[in-house]
Design a protein around this motif. Structure first.
Motif: not given
Ligand code: H79
Length: 415
Positions: A17, A19, A37, A41, A45, A89-90, A133, A148-149, A183, A185-186, A214, A227, A249
């Motif tokens: 994988f 990232h 974290r 993210w 965050y 990614h996100h 991904y 998210h959040t 792949w 995700d979320t 996912r 994960d 990641w």
């Protein structure tokens, strides 16, 4: 039961994988604030505004990046069989040439080259299965992508799907040859109908491309675990564990918490034994270098994998052996039970294994090992293998018990 109907995935066992995105530039720290974290993210965050985060692209110039060298190592030194790279990614930034959206590595960075294409070409050269991904639901750059959040109630998620997600998937599935796996995700709040739209889009372009667990609403082709979580028991069907070597990641310059090679080997074997694949992550830094601490671990694991590849790739899920063995893990093929020996031993005592044995050999060089088949004083079956002196102090090697029967016969414990 999940069945991808793709033999390559069932046999693969061990994949890489990767990232990599703009978060590698922050490397776990923004304006003096550190994140403890997962580093990819950080935008979420630490509440980095979109316009601020976008400025990172101007600094993305990974002059040390060498896809060929990473893929060559993954295939030859680490023994991996497939590769999954973060196309988006996100954070929302495309690591490939995306004609439909300028927030991508070719258009928005001084580097200006397509990263995904370079991995794709290297995978062709080294005969690695290639997948990407794609964060299908979260997109922190697009006003209608989920985050998210945060409160997502006012968003027109369908618009994001129609105007960014699906066009980008079409590009990825059309411009990069064979895509063996996607792949996702979320999935968050993606509906069943929207998930089906994505599945139809993918299979309509590349019918053999498989989708992970996912994709949304459990509609993918195989099961994806949490994960870094390994199923406690053998699990039927096709599945995969996504996992990290440290605790992030994306690259984090503060995280050097590399796992021990012995622990990675044990996890790979637990996963193989229980019937799954291990998708292990690297996070290159902003210049394109894979952290040396990570390379050292994967090199060491790779020596085990390459010496014992016969006992890992193409193996099948093993039934439940009644005893906990700290010193061993089993894998199996038809007529062959492999015993991976993870701690130094003088001999191998397989209690409550009731097979008839044809031969026992050391996997690394096929040298025969003396053995005895019989019963212990209590009446339970046992196979005992004598190990040569030079192995007595060694750990991490495999032996093969060739059985008359196709499957190992594990006797239940009796009162
Ligand atoms: O791509 C990798 C991760 O970024 C992704 N999956 C792997 C493969 C992932 N998505 N979500 N998560 C991992 C877990 C989310 C954890 C969270 Fe948090 C806890 C989100 C909010 C609270 C950690 C802490 C991230 C932000 C704050």
């Amino acid at each position: 039961m999940n069945d991808t109907k793709q033999q390559w995935f069932k046999d693969a066992k061990y994949g890489l994988f990767i990232h990599w995105g703009l978060y590698a530039l922050l490397a776990g720290e923004y304006k003096g604030q550190k994140t403890d974290r997962i580093a990819e993210w950080i935008m979420n965050y630490l509440n980095i505004p979109v316009e601020e985060y976008r400025k990172l692209a101007a600094d993305f110039n990974p002059v040390d990046f060498n896809a060929d060298e990473i893929v060559r190592k993954a295939k030859e030194d680490w023994g991996m069989k497939y590769l999954v790279f973060t196309s988006k990614h996100h954070e929302g930034f495309a690591m490939y040439n995306s004609p439909c959206n300028d927030y991508n590595v070719v258009k928005a960075t001084p580097y200006g080259k397509d990263i995904l294409k370079q991995f794709r070409d290297a995978c062709t050269k080294y005969d690695m299965k290639f997948g990407f991904y794609y964060s299908q639901a979260q997109d922190w750059d697009d006003p209608d992508g989920f985050m998210h959040t945060r409160d997502n109630s006012g968003k027109n998620f369908q618009r994001y799907l129609d105007e960014k997600c699906k066009p980008q998937l079409r590009e990825l599935l059309t411009n990069y040859g064979e895509i063996s796996l996607i792949w996702f995700d979320t999935p968050m709040g993606i509906s069943i109908e929207q998930t089906q739209e994505l599945i139809d889009l993918v299979k309509g372009i590349q019918p053999n491309c498989i989708l992970n667990g996912r994709t949304g609403n459990h509609m993918g082709d195989y099961m994806t675990t949490g994960d870094n979580f390994i199923p406690r028991l053998p699990y039927e069907g096709d599945w995969e564990v996504p996992a990290t070597v440290n605790d992030t990641w994306g690259f984090n310059k503060f995280d050097n918490n590399w796992k021990n090679p012995d622990d990675i080997i044990r996890m790979l074997l637990k996963i193989s034994s229980r019937g799954g694949n291990y998708l292990l992550n690297i996070g290159p830094d902003a210049l394109g270098n894979v952290p040396q601490g990570c390379v050292d671990v994967l090199d060491e694991v790779g020596r085990y994998v390459n010496d014992n590849s016969e006992a890992i790739f193409g193996t099948k899920r093993v039934g439940l052996y009644p005893y906990e063995l700290e010193w061993a893990q089993f894998t199996q093929k038809d007529y062959k039970l492999y015993v991976h020996i993870l701690q130094p031993r003088l001999r191998v005592e397989l209690l409550n294994v009731a097979n008839n044995v044809k031969e026992v050999y050391l996997v690394k060089d096929h040298s025969p090992l003396p053995y005895m088949v019989g019963k212990v004083c209590e009446g339970d079956s046992v196979i005992e293998v004598e190990l040569p002196k030079e192995l007595h102090e060694k750990k991490n090697y495999a032996i093969c018990v060739e059985m008359e029967e196709k499957e190992p016969i594990f006797e239940d414990l009796k009162g």
